[in-house]
Design an enzyme around this catalytic site. Structure first.
Site, mmCIF file in Angstrom:
data_model
loop_
_atom_site.group_PDB
_atom_site.id
_atom_site.type_symbol
_atom_site.label_atom_id
_atom_site.label_comp_id
_atom_site.label_asym_id
_atom_site.label_seq_id
_atom_site.Cartn_x
_atom_site.Cartn_y
_atom_site.Cartn_z
ATOM 1 N N ASP A 105 0.874 -1.174 0.000
ATOM 2 C CA ASP A 105 0.000 0.000 0.000
ATOM 3 C C ASP A 105 0.915 1.228 0.000
ATOM 4 O O ASP A 105 1.487 1.586 1.026
ATOM 5 C CB ASP A 105 -0.905 -0.044 1.235
ATOM 6 C CG ASP A 105 -1.679 1.259 1.429
ATOM 7 O OD1 ASP A 105 -1.467 2.208 0.653
ATOM 8 O OD2 ASP A 105 -2.479 1.319 2.380
ATOM 9 N N LYS A 154 -3.458 12.121 -3.622
ATOM 10 C CA LYS A 154 -2.461 12.416 -2.591
ATOM 11 C C LYS A 154 -1.154 12.906 -3.213
ATOM 12 O O LYS A 154 -0.206 13.232 -2.514
ATOM 13 C CB LYS A 154 -2.207 11.192 -1.722
ATOM 14 C CG LYS A 154 -3.443 10.807 -0.875
ATOM 15 C CD LYS A 154 -3.144 9.689 0.073
ATOM 16 C CE LYS A 154 -4.391 8.983 0.575
ATOM 17 N NZ LYS A 154 -5.057 9.683 1.681
ATOM 18 N N CYS A 171 -8.060 6.481 10.166
ATOM 19 C CA CYS A 171 -8.351 5.177 9.538
ATOM 20 C C CYS A 171 -7.271 4.160 9.883
ATOM 21 O O CYS A 171 -6.902 3.319 9.053
ATOM 22 C CB CYS A 171 -8.502 5.285 8.020
ATOM 23 S SG CYS A 171 -9.843 6.337 7.519
HETATM 24 N N1 PMP Z 1 -3.751 3.551 2.451
HETATM 25 C C1 PMP Z 1 -3.176 4.583 3.077
HETATM 26 C C2 PMP Z 1 -1.856 4.370 3.754
HETATM 27 C C3 PMP Z 1 -3.788 5.814 3.083
HETATM 28 O O1 PMP Z 1 -3.223 6.842 3.721
HETATM 29 C C4 PMP Z 1 -5.021 5.990 2.416
HETATM 30 C C5 PMP Z 1 -5.726 7.320 2.393
HETATM 31 N N2 PMP Z 1 -5.929 7.895 3.667
HETATM 32 C C6 PMP Z 1 -5.570 4.877 1.776
HETATM 33 C C7 PMP Z 1 -4.907 3.695 1.807
HETATM 34 C C8 PMP Z 1 -6.874 4.951 1.055
HETATM 35 O O2 PMP Z 1 -6.767 5.766 -0.073
HETATM 36 P P1 PMP Z 1 -8.073 6.178 -0.872
HETATM 37 O O3 PMP Z 1 -9.038 6.712 0.151
HETATM 38 O O4 PMP Z 1 -7.591 7.223 -1.818
HETATM 39 O O5 PMP Z 1 -8.585 4.949 -1.548
#
Ligand code: PMP
Length: 407
Positions: free
Chosen positions: A201, A227, A365
């Site tokens: 990820d 991002k 999250c």
């Molecule tokens: N993995 C990580 C480490 C993240 O920081 C994020 C976004 N906060 C995500 C996954 C999910 O990304 P997205 O919401 O753009 O799908």
């Protein structure tokens, strides 16, 4: 590339000159989403003004232009991560979608009852929940790599988790909650000694450090465009061609087929097998423009500038009595998660906003990280290359102001 000039770079970002509550915006929520430079905005406008049509479907002029621009963006992303082949880049709606694609396409085909999936304490929920869904469906087991007090993975513990039932590793490259940069290369090599594929990820890595999927030898790599100065609604999944070819598609529909009858459908080759329906064409082209923009600055220059911001901000926050930074790894990106004695993070965020400062407060999250530190939430300042040292000073004054109100 040319010398890094943060003032010149800031001028590319129209939103950085807005005011909030009569004060200049200090945008330190880049880990949630970054801002867009004029170059990317202009690219989106040009596409919508002069190049838009549906792709892959028609021989008319605009459709050919749009298809061509869409595939050029795929080529830019391929180069950005140094993938061997363009067809190893799948456009998705973002990191979450990319991970779900791997769960459905790879996990549901190759992971069975009793098999084990290794994840880490640092994972974002998007690299936990899909695997829990799979584990529940299949009767598979999730094993978790612990972290130390600095927020670094325990690599010995990781290696000890492997056994003949281990079938998959899901690993965050850079922690969104703490900023820890994990030793992914070493961990991938170890998994491969056990013939276990690894998904990285990269949502918080791709915007901040150079990525080379061939050097890492990862099996899958995922990140989001929003991002790294691109639009929302689009992201990428890199997968090794042989793995992508062995996987079943996640979504069925138009554009992902070779032929359809009511008796049988044969699928298109990769990457199209995984891109059912009309994709966010404008956003993909904007994604390509964002990568061009980052490359024009240089990922090494970006990383070097952000490291300066990290060191300065760390030093200044450490000097504030009653402030504590969570996540003090030796290898970090410019993310500072902190708590203040006697003040709830939500109040910190609200008061900082009155000073024009945007930070994120909450669990980010990543509830397992919060549980590890025994806090419900933190305040997180996350920097981008367009932030400057004077914005760190504004943040520090803001935190001192919060303390004055509460203490
Ligand atoms: N993995 C990580 C480490 C993240 O920081 C994020 C976004 N906060 C995500 C996954 C999910 O990304 P997205 O919401 O753009 O799908």
């Amino acid at each position: 590339s040319a010398e890094f000039d943060v003032e010149r770079i800031r001028a590319d970002f129209p939103i950085l000159s807005i005011e909030v509550e009569g004060k200049p915006l200090v945008y330190l929520d880049n880990a949630a989403s970054s801002q867009m430079p004029q170059q990317v905005i202009d690219r989106l406008v040009h596409y919508q003004t002069a190049q838009h049509a549906n792709i892959n479907r028609a021989v008319h002029y605009l459709s050919e232009v749009a298809t061509d621009e869409y595939e050029k963006a795929r080529h830019k992303i391929q180069q950005f991560v140094n993938a061997r082949e363009q067809r190893e880049i799948i456009f998705t709606s973002g990191t979450t979608d990319s991970i779900n694609l791997v769960m459905h396409g790879y996990g549901r085909r190759f992971i069975q009852a009793g098999d084990e999936i290794i994840l880490t304490t640092l994972e974002h929920h998007s690299n936990i929940v899909p695997w829990q869904m799979l584990a529940k469906e299949k009767g598979a087991v999730i094993r978790v790599v612990p972290i130390n007090d600095a927020g670094e993975l325990d690599i010995d513990a990781y290696e000890k988790l492997f056994n003949e039932r281990t079938k998959f590793v899901g690993l965050i490259h850079v922690s969104n909650a703490l900023g820890t940069i994990n030793p992914v290369k070493q961990m991938i090599d170890y998994a491969h000694q056990h013939n276990v594929p690894v998904l990285i990820d990269g949502a918080q890595a791709a915007p901040h450090i150079p990525i080379d999927v061939q050097a890492l030898d990862c099996d899958f790599y995922a990140f989001s465009a929003h991002k790294l100065c691109g639009p929302t609604g689009v992201g990428m999944l890199y997968g090794k061609a042989s793995l992508l070819e062995a996987m079943q598609p996640f979504k069925g529909g138009g554009d992902m087929i070779a032929s359809v009858t009511f008796e049988k459908t044969t699928y298109a080759d990769i990457p199209h097998k995984f891109e059912a329906g009309t994709p966010p064409i404008a956003a993909v082209i904007g994604f390509g423009a964002a990568v061009d923009y980052l490359c024009s600055i240089g990922m090494d220059q970006i990383a070097a500038h952000e490291t300066k911001l990290l060191h300065y901000a760390t030093e200044r926050i450490n000097a504030i009595k009653g402030a504590r930074i969570l996540g003090t790894a030796a290898e970090k990106t410019a993310v500072i998660s902190f708590v203040l004695d006697g003040v709830h993070p939500h109040d910190i965020g609200t008061i900082l906003s009155q000073d024009g400062i945007a930070v994120r407060t909450g669990h980010h999250c990543a509830q397992p990280v919060m549980q590890r530190y025994n806090v419900p939430a933190t305040s997180r300042a996350s920097f981008a290359f367009y932030n400057d040292l004077s914005e760190v000073d504004v943040l520090i004054e803001g935190i001192q102001n919060v303390q004055k109100i509460f203490l």
